[in-house]
Design a protein around this motif. Structure first.
Motif, short mmCIF file in Angstrom:
data_model
loop_
_atom_site.label_atom_id
_atom_site.label_comp_id
_atom_site.label_asym_id
_atom_site.label_seq_id
_atom_site.Cartn_x
_atom_site.Cartn_y
_atom_site.Cartn_z
N VAL A 268 -20.26 -18.58 -0.59
CA VAL A 268 -19.01 -19.15 -0.06
C VAL A 268 -18.61 -18.41 1.22
O VAL A 268 -18.23 -19.03 2.23
CB VAL A 268 -17.88 -19.07 -1.11
CG1 VAL A 268 -16.55 -19.47 -0.48
CG2 VAL A 268 -18.21 -19.96 -2.29
N ASN A 280 -11.57 -21.96 -2.41
CA ASN A 280 -12.41 -21.48 -3.50
C ASN A 280 -11.63 -20.54 -4.41
O ASN A 280 -11.75 -20.59 -5.64
CB ASN A 280 -13.63 -20.77 -2.91
CG ASN A 280 -14.62 -20.32 -3.96
OD1 ASN A 280 -15.36 -21.12 -4.51
ND2 ASN A 280 -14.65 -19.02 -4.25
N ARG A 363 -14.41 -27.98 -5.36
CA ARG A 363 -14.95 -27.08 -6.39
C ARG A 363 -14.36 -27.38 -7.76
O ARG A 363 -15.08 -27.45 -8.77
CB ARG A 363 -14.67 -25.63 -6.01
CG ARG A 363 -15.06 -24.66 -7.12
CD ARG A 363 -14.87 -23.21 -6.79
NE ARG A 363 -15.05 -22.43 -8.00
CZ ARG A 363 -15.86 -21.39 -8.13
NH1 ARG A 363 -16.58 -21.00 -7.10
NH2 ARG A 363 -15.96 -20.74 -9.27
N CYS A 421 -21.44 -26.31 0.03
CA CYS A 421 -20.74 -25.89 -1.18
C CYS A 421 -21.16 -26.66 -2.42
O CYS A 421 -21.12 -26.13 -3.53
CB CYS A 421 -19.23 -26.03 -0.98
SG CYS A 421 -18.52 -24.85 0.19
#
Length: 463
Positions: A268, A280, A363, A421
């Motif tokens: 990340v 995140n 995420r 990601c």
């Protein structure tokens, strides 16, 4: 043992199992949620009143904190298993020795972690590629956090001893009070005193010290085998060996999980984008609430199997494990899908920047929707540890979770078109699915191996 103490305890060796699962797990879930609120309050206050750099700083320290503390947390799991086994076997002498050995271990480990955390804070953050605008804030937060880590360790060990007897309610009461204090001090130190990330770390340390003190007082006031006499603190070598035999593999497994998460955090950070790091961080904090519910069933499974292993009751080990798995699947789907559906408003609580929110939502939706797989995996690990197998789940987890994630990042993630990601986040459900399948097969084999010995002991006792 006093009647007051007995009303908090749950004997998993007799009676209907499902009601006891709920009686044990619901307070544990609430306790774990409250512990997460300590960190959530830190993250929210930082994001709202100290800027996105502070939000990224606090969130990015999570994998490092877990890396340094998971070995000790694993040892506390060992204390839980041994205490629960002796509680189920009604072996009061060894249960008392486990209590005194465990509390002394927690004190030693807490002091050691304080020095290690303070000394290694900045080097570890640099190693994980923490962005330059985040590094000073993250270093400050980590160092102040580890100043109070001894209280956190003592609380974990003390709570594990209470959980071994089925008592999950009193730690909940203590965390509720400590959590309220944490929020008040967060607001005071950050908004009024302008201490930033140092303020939230100090607030967390104070609240954890309150919770740890309450647990110690509870153990001291107990009249039964879990009574703590500070004058009798002593390392009983046979108990120490048993605790470490179970706890060290659990701790190493936790550290390996943390290493894989640190590698993910490195991935990340490699985008060198504060918005992605902050999003995140917000998602990780929200995921924690779902994970804590999953992990609560793991501790429930561990308690059921440990107590019944001590009582030589094979049929209740099997039934308790199956029911725990069904419960964690149901809970994981409800909480995980809800978090995924409400991802945008949830992430917006932490930061209103649209780029941060978008990164967090991406995420959160991927990971929480599949979190029931993680719950199944953790619950099966708890069952294996409860029947005396701690090295096996460590090895399986090393290969299935840590190895797979690191391999993916070292290979596919390095290809330019896959350097994103999505690849990082999908590594979680893939590794959970493969590992839970392996753990189920391991449990079936191990259960069939111990079942004849437990039946033999039970038959002998019946005669």
């Amino acid at each position: 043992m006093t009647a007051n103490a007995k009303k908090y305890q749950i004997d998993m060796t007799e009676g209907a199992i499902l009601p006891k699962i709920f009686l044990f797990t619901i307070p544990l879930i609430c306790s774990n949620f409250l512990q997460l609120l300590f960190n959530a309050a830190d993250v929210i206050v930082c994001g709202r009143f100290a800027g996105k750099e502070s939000l990224a700083a606090v969130g990015s320290t999570g994998p490092i904190i877990n890396l340094l503390t998971n070995l000790v947390v694993g040892i506390s799991i060992g204390a839980n298993v041994i205490a629960a086994k002796n509680f189920g076997a009604k072996n009061h002498k060894e249960l008392s020795q486990t209590v005194h050995t465990s509390i002394l271990i927690s004190l030693i480990c807490g002091v050691a972690l304080t020095f290690i955390g303070i000394l290694l804070a900045e080097p570890l953050l640099i190693l994980t590629g923490s962005p330059q605008d985040v590094l000073p804030h993250a270093t400050t937060y980590l160092r102040f956090y580890f100043l109070g880590i001894t209280s956190t360790v003592i609380f974990n060990f003390g709570s594990s001893l209470l959980r071994a007897t089925g008592d999950t309610r009193r730690p909940l009461f203590y965390l509720f009070g400590a959590g309220f204090v944490n929020v008040l001090f967060n607001l005071l130190f950050v908004i009024v005193f302008k201490w930033g990330v140092a303020g939230v770390a100090i607030a967390t340390s104070i609240s954890q010290t309150i919770a740890a003190t309450c647990v110690l007082i509870t153990l001291i006031k107990e009249k039964g085998p879990i009574h703590l006499n500070l004058k009798n603190l002593h390392i009983h070598q046979p108990i120490l060996i048993q605790i470490f035999k179970t706890g060290l593999p659990a701790g190493i497994q936790g550290m390996l999980f943390s290493i894989s998460n640190v590698v993910i955090q490195w991935g990340v950070n490699s985008f060198d984008n504060t918005n992605i790091v902050a999003g995140n961080s917000a998602s990780q904090n929200l995921e924690g609430f779902v994970w804590m519910a999953m992990n609560s069933y793991s501790q429930t499974s561990l308690c059921i199997t440990s107590q019944n292993y001590g009582a030589s009751n094979a049929s209740r080990i099997k039934k308790g494990t199956i029911l725990s798995e069904l419960c964690v699947i149901f809970t994981g789907l409800i909480l995980g899908l809800s978090a995924a559906f409400f991802a945008k408003p949830l992430v917006s609580i932490y930061q209103e920047n649209p780029d941060v929110v978008a990164a967090g939502v991406q995420r959160l939706q991927i990971i929480t929707a599949s979190y029931f797989l993680c719950g199944m995996m953790d619950t099966m690990v708890g069952a294996l540890r409860g029947i005396g197998y701690s090295i096996l789940p460590m090895i399986v987890s090393l290969i299935g979770v840590c190895g797979l994630r690191i391999l993916l990042i070292a290979t596919i993630f390095q290809i330019p078109e896959y350097h994103n990601c999505l690849i990082l986040y999908f590594s979680y459900p893939i590794s959970w699915l493969l590992t839970v399948i392996a753990h189920i097969f391991c449990f079936i084999i191990c259960y069939n191996k111990i079942k004849p010995t437990l039946v033999k002991v039970q038959s002998s006792l019946a005669i």
